[in-house]
Design an enzyme around this catalytic site. Sequence first.
Site, PDB file in Angstrom:
ATOM      1  N   CYS A 536       0.881  -1.174   0.000  1.00  0.00           N
ATOM      2  CA  CYS A 536       0.000   0.000   0.000  1.00  0.00           C
ATOM      3  C   CYS A 536       0.909   1.211   0.000  1.00  0.00           C
ATOM      4  O   CYS A 536       2.054   1.131  -0.444  1.00  0.00           O
ATOM      5  CB  CYS A 536      -0.956  -0.024   1.187  1.00  0.00           C
ATOM      6  SG  CYS A 536      -0.141   0.114   2.793  1.00  0.00           S
ATOM      7  N   ARG A 537       0.453   2.333   0.511  1.00  0.00           N
ATOM      8  CA  ARG A 537       1.269   3.538   0.516  1.00  0.00           C
ATOM      9  C   ARG A 537       2.420   3.424   1.506  1.00  0.00           C
ATOM     10  O   ARG A 537       3.582   3.653   1.176  1.00  0.00           O
ATOM     11  CB  ARG A 537       0.394   4.752   0.849  1.00  0.00           C
ATOM     12  CG  ARG A 537       1.131   6.068   1.049  1.00  0.00           C
ATOM     13  CD  ARG A 537       1.732   6.594  -0.203  1.00  0.00           C
ATOM     14  NE  ARG A 537       2.252   7.956  -0.025  1.00  0.00           N
ATOM     15  CZ  ARG A 537       3.154   8.511  -0.794  1.00  0.00           C
ATOM     16  NH1 ARG A 537       3.660   7.827  -1.799  1.00  0.00           N
ATOM     17  NH2 ARG A 537       3.563   9.742  -0.590  1.00  0.00           N
TER      18      ARG A 537
END
Length: 574
Positions: A536-537
């Site tokens: 993810c980020r």
Amino acid sequence: MMERKDKAEKMKVVIVGGVAGGASCAARLRRLDENAEILMVERGPYVSYANCGLPYHVGGVIQKESSLLVADANTFRSQFAVDVRTGCEAIKISPDTKTVELRDVATGEVTTEPYDKLVLSPGALSVRPPLPGIDLPGIFQVRTVPDARAIREWIERGSLFLSGMDKYSGFQTVRPKTRAVVIGGGFIGLETAENLVHRGFDVTLVEMLDQVLAPLDQEMARIVEGYVERHGIRLALNDGVSGFAQAANGSLEVLTKSGKTHPADIVIIALGVRPDTALAKTAGLEIGERGGIRVDEQMRTSNPDIFAVGDAVEVRDFVTGQWSLIALAGPANRQGRIAADVIAGRQSRFRGTQGTSIIGLFGAAAAWVGASEKTLKRIGDSDYEKIYLYPNSHAGYYPGARPIAMKVLFRKSDGRFLGAQAVGEDGVDKRISALAMALQMGATIYDLEEAELCYAPQFGSAKDPVNFAGMVAADILCGDMPLSHWDAIGDGLLLDVREPVELAVENVPGALNIPIGQLRARLGELPRDREILVICRSGQRAYYATRALLQNGFTARTIAGGMLSRFHARLLVN
């Protein structure tokens, strides 16, 4: 001879060098022993000054030179009854007769002083290689108060071009471009570069290594590099200086090994320091493998009546046990106190250095403590794991929260905390300070997980970044979050659980995108015979997804740090 015998009961201690180590030793010893005869000699004009503040005096943040003077000779004489001699250089030690020869810098007169105990605090010498043109006017180092004074004078009136630059203000429509080249990307180099930017210079920083701030791991240094470049420092990394020349108009040219030429109106050499061991060698003291004076836990040298403290000594690294050189004021101050304690008959010991450090740059900070990954690799230690996390400096709903990029290292075998690095615009100092105390106490990541720290929304979060680091590491060790890194993907399937709009900003080619909110409904799209690597980020949503996948029978790992750590890793190659 009779006079010496009469004074036999009064111990005489000679301290060579002031500043942090020698000055703290003198003051502490007087507090412990009112009868001791204490002589402190300093070859420079100032017995105790704040050399860490010199770049800020160059930049005008600290306006008065007198603000840098911590205590003068009169203070030591009146408050501590210490005989202080500035402009006095120790030139030879004779351990057999227990005497030290002192030379008056101004007159050249040499005298001999006896001692019962001798403390060496000579500090370190600035590295100044014999490069062609290095003595040209306009080339300086930042090591002492007179150095800073000379730089300020040069900026204000040192050359025909620079003369009057401080007058260009107000409604002037054109300000002449002033150029500075700083050589060296350590503490002093970066801090001086920042302050020259503040003074209106166009600054280029030349560094022989392929990163700034050598103690940092490279991916963390890349964050610092990007930040200072955005604030006006031009970096020339992986390129050493080969010499200096004077241009036809009187300005300077910095020549590098790659063949480049950097024009400059002022040059600052900040290539680091090396232990000043010349005096110690006259006494036949043991010099260690790193080039510093070898001392034991009580700051004794190989001669039991001679102690050494500060930048000139080698001490043990608290985490690795390796010999190290650490040129920091905090350890030097503590070493001076310990030497005084031992001379006074107390059993104090120096526990070793953790290398706890911080540097402020353009409102942000980079800080670290303990072992770096490259240090562990260098000594062949493979029993460690690393995590990357990017928590907010305080509660996200309270205005002003800023992310902190953190790297934390710990033992795979027992969870012992080994070291941390952090970069950010808010709250970096207190996290590394808390982690430094944890390291000193031998904490594990489980201790970090359970640490009870201050919380109010403007200061932190209910789950502080220190707690957060412990929780993530504990999840890894207990098997809740199997971990992988970008350099160990192999043939696993990359699963990106971010929202599609985020992929428009940055994405990994070939990764399957299933947003975290849709994952449970789309498990049928995932293979059960292949490892799934979740991103993810920053890693938080990937952890949530990994937990769901594991409990549904999949083989899954979270990639540490997500897209943010990938960005820094990619910077290493570009």
